[in-house]
Design an enzyme around this catalytic site. Structure first.
Site, PDB file in Angstrom:
ATOM      1  CE  LYS A 117      -1.222   9.130  13.663  1.00 44.57           C
ATOM      2  NZ  LYS A 117      -0.678   8.241  12.384  1.00 44.57           N
ATOM      3  CG  ASN A 148      -5.302   9.120  12.854  1.00 44.93           C
ATOM      4  OD1 ASN A 148      -4.699   8.139  13.567  1.00 44.93           O
ATOM      5  ND2 ASN A 148      -4.600  10.037  12.301  1.00 44.93           N
ATOM      6  CG  ASN A 207      -3.764   6.863  10.266  1.00 47.00           C
ATOM      7  OD1 ASN A 207      -2.888   6.828  11.014  1.00 47.00           O
ATOM      8  ND2 ASN A 207      -4.056   7.629   9.256  1.00 47.00           N
ATOM      9  N   GLY A 242       1.193   4.327  -0.796  1.00 43.73           N
ATOM     10  CA  GLY A 242       0.686   5.800  -1.163  1.00 43.73           C
ATOM     11  C   GLY A 242       1.619   6.438  -0.892  1.00 43.73           C
ATOM     12  N   GLY A 289       0.755  -1.366  -0.011  1.00 51.80           N
ATOM     13  CA  GLY A 289      -0.045   0.080  -0.090  1.00 51.80           C
ATOM     14  C   GLY A 289       0.992   1.375  -0.058  1.00 51.80           C
ATOM     15  CG  LEU A 303       2.433   6.761   5.922  1.00 44.00           C
ATOM     16  CD1 LEU A 303       3.691   7.812   6.520  1.00 44.00           C
ATOM     17  CD2 LEU A 303       1.424   6.439   6.829  1.00 44.00           C
ATOM     18  N   GLY A 304       3.412   5.518   2.506  1.00 44.80           N
ATOM     19  CA  GLY A 304       4.365   4.272   2.304  1.00 44.80           C
ATOM     20  C   GLY A 304       5.670   4.530   1.506  1.00 44.80           C
ATOM     21  CD  GLU A 325      -7.208   4.892   6.534  1.00 46.83           C
ATOM     22  OE1 GLU A 325      -6.615   3.856   6.304  1.00 46.83           O
ATOM     23  OE2 GLU A 325      -6.689   5.906   6.896  1.00 46.83           O
TER      24      GLU A 325
END
Length: 315
Positions: free
Chosen positions: A186, A190, A103, A9, A7, A11-12, A270
């Site tokens: 975390k 969020n 997340n 994207g 995955g 961040l990855g 999400e």
């Protein structure tokens, strides 16, 4: 170490670029053909506090093209977790570990059902990333903490080895003996900004200049803290003010949350794994969560409107 970002994207890619520059064989697995082709042809274009550069890194669409890895870092959207890990058998060998840095809450259980709980690690990262174009990202790595740990809290050599690899790549990483508490910390961040930014479509600079929105954010976080405390979770963040401040630390006024980015791309969010987790845990432990329930309902309403619009636009 051979590492695959499942995955990849924004961040990855930010994490993968750091690991690749540190000398690890790093693969970015992403379903977007234009993104993968741009990376393979030109390298990953990274903008960060060090300037702009092209980072040589491998990218693929299918797990079979990557082969067995030492570590799979899961960063797919929460609602794609089951599908993504089911299609990632080609990455998994006898010694492969699977680390979720997603997340929200609950991904480790989904992963464990497929690969076995004994090989699943959990974690949270405050590293940021924004996709600028296929094969191009803006990354926020410097000063951003990452926490990883065994699900049972043990400080094992295998999790310490991963932390060492991350730290040597400039990803400030700590092994936690309380990873569930770390994940809730975390989650509070969020909860503070994700849904509100998605509903209002505001960047951080705009969001943080509106006192009414700040009050709503802190009310949502206060509910989450109450739920965690009732559930016996050991938190580091113990006040809504701390979560609200941490959420914006080191980020530019132009920063847009991942939830807002999803909505801007007409994608579902999400929300079920973030504010929705607070609501579910609240129901389980008898704690009322009306603010979070309202935020979930609003995001769901926006997602419904997008879906209906797309149906009307489809010939």
């Amino acid at each position: 170490m051979k590492i695959c970002i499942l995955g990849a994207g924004a961040l990855g890619c930010a994490i993968g670029a750091a690991l690749s520059e540190a000398g690890h064989e790093t693969w970015l697995l992403n379903r977007g053909r234009a993104h993968v082709e741009a990376i393979n042809q030109h390298g990953l274009r990274v903008q960060d506090e060090r300037g702009e550069r092209h980072v040589p890194v491998k990218a693929a669409i299918e797990a079979v093209d990557v082969g067995v890895t030492d570590l799979v870092v899961v960063l797919v959207k929460s609602f794609h977790t089951a599908e993504a890990i089911a299609g990632a058998h080609g990455l998994i060998g006898p010694q492969t570990l699977v680390l979720s840095l997603q997340n929200g809450l609950g991904h480790e259980d989904i992963l464990a059902e497929v690969v076995g709980r004994e090989r699943v690690l959990a974690g949270k990262t405050y590293v940021g990333g924004v996709l600028l174009a296929p094969g191009s990202i803006r990354a926020g790595v410097a000063g951003k903490q990452t926490f990883i740990g065994e699900l049972d809290g043990q400080l094992t050599p295998r999790v310490q080895a991963i932390a060492e690899a991350f730290n040597n790549a400039g990803l400030a990483t700590t092994v936690s003996d309380n990873i569930l508490g770390t994940m809730w910390d975390k989650l509070l961040v969020n909860v503070a900004t994700g849904a509100l930014s998605g509903i209002t479509r505001l960047s951080y600079g705009q969001l943080y200049s509106e006192p009414l929105l700040e009050s709503t954010a802190k009310a949502a976080v206060a509910e989450a803290i109450a739920v965690a405390e009732r559930a016996g979770i050991r938190l580091s963040l113990t006040s809504p003010e701390a979560a609200w401040s941490l959420a914006a630390e080191g980020l530019p006024a132009s920063f847009r949350t991942s939830m807002l980015q999803s909505l801007e791309k007409n994608s579902i969010t999400e929300i079920d794994f973030i504010n929705g987790s607070v609501v579910r845990w609240g129901q389980r432990h008898g704690v009322a969560t009306p603010v979070n329930a309202t935020l979930v309902a609003c995001i769901k309403g926006i997602e419904r409107a997008m879906a209906d619009h797309q149906k009307r636009e489809t010939p």
